[in-house]
Design an enzyme around this catalytic site. Structure first.
Site, PDB file in Angstrom:
ATOM      1  CB  SER A 277      -2.527   2.297   0.954  1.00 33.82           C
ATOM      2  OG  SER A 277      -1.572   3.082   0.288  1.00 33.82           O
TER       3      SER A 277
ATOM      4  CG  HIS B 164      -4.510   4.454  -3.587  1.00 30.39           C
ATOM      5  ND1 HIS B 164      -3.751   3.302  -3.676  1.00 30.39           N
ATOM      6  CD2 HIS B 164      -4.264   4.968  -2.354  1.00 30.39           C
ATOM      7  CE1 HIS B 164      -3.064   3.143  -2.548  1.00 30.39           C
ATOM      8  NE2 HIS B 164      -3.365   4.142  -1.727  1.00 30.39           N
TER       9      HIS B 164
ATOM     10  CG  ASP C  20      -3.548   2.491  -6.836  1.00 31.57           C
ATOM     11  OD1 ASP C  20      -3.090   3.652  -6.758  1.00 31.57           O
ATOM     12  OD2 ASP C  20      -3.704   1.756  -5.852  1.00 31.57           O
TER      13      ASP C  20
END
EC number: 3.1.2.-
Length: 230
Positions: free
Chosen positions: A119, A208, A174
């Site tokens: 991320s 995610h 995600d």
């Protein structure tokens, strides 16, 4: 300076089981620490590789109503047209380059180092690899995007990492960094470096986060690029 000077605790490290001849430097996501990723790498380690998972400094994050949390740089929004913390991103990249230099001083050449992250950490790993003069072995960029993408040329980058190998991974469900951002990033990366060396993998049903198959793909990527030398 907003605290972005790596004034954070020492990295979580998975030491090599024998003499370290290669290293992986992996940057966690927003609000996290390096510990969970160090554990994940301990599960896929190779004996000659050292895995370094630094902790981000704590700073207020605009996206989270200015709450202070571990963050490599400020995040204002998560859409492709959000404003970006250019100063913070560039400073964070310098800090990562300093970490790479430290490993080089420890005797591991930069071309035996893979940079990676999840991320926000993945975003920083991509930006650093594309702007550094240190020749790296590769990048593993998970569930992320390329920051300051307008600052990159229309054609291939100059410098030492034009042929760098990039493994980019993304979950197709995600909700935070949508798959579309990941695929747009992969397309942009293919214009900046040798497109034959950019691999974009998606994982069905993954949000995610990470998954076992992704970790196995990362292990395969690392072990191929960083084979034992003795």
């Amino acid at each position: 300076m907003c605290g972005n000077n790596m004034s954070a605790p020492l990295p979580a490290i998975v030491p090599a089981a024998r003499k370290a001849t290669a290293a992986v430097i992996f940057l966690h996501g927003l609000g996290d620490t390096g510990h969970g990723w160090a554990e994940a790498f301990a599960g896929i380690r190779s004996a000659h590789i050292k895995y370094i998972c630094p902790h981000a400094p704590v700073m207020p994050v605009t996206l989270n109503m200015n709450m202070a949390m571990p963050s490599w740089f400020d995040i204002i929004g998560l859409s492709p047209d959000s404003l970006e913390d250019e100063t913070g991103i560039k400073q964070a990249a310098e800090n990562v380059k300093a970490l790479i230099d430290q490993e080089v001083k420890n005797g591991i050449p930069s071309n035996r180092i893979i940079l990676g992250g999840f991320s926000q950490g993945g975003a920083l790993s991509l930006y650093t690899a594309l702007t550094t003069q240190q020749k790296l072995a590769g990048v593993t960029a998970l569930s992320c995007w390329l920051p300051l993408r307008a600052s990159f040329p229309q054609g291939p980058i100059g410098g030492v990492n034009r042929d760098i190998s990039i493994l980019q991974c993304h979950g197709d469900l995600d909700p935070l960094v949508p798959l579309m951002f990941g695929s747009l990033t992969a397309e942009k990366l293919k214009t900046l470096v040798n497109p034959a060396n950019v691999t974009f993998r998606t994982y069905a049903g993954m949000m995610h986060s990470s998954c076992q198959q992704e970790m196995m793909d990362i292990k395969q990527f690392i072990d191929k690029l960083l084979p034992p030398v003795d």
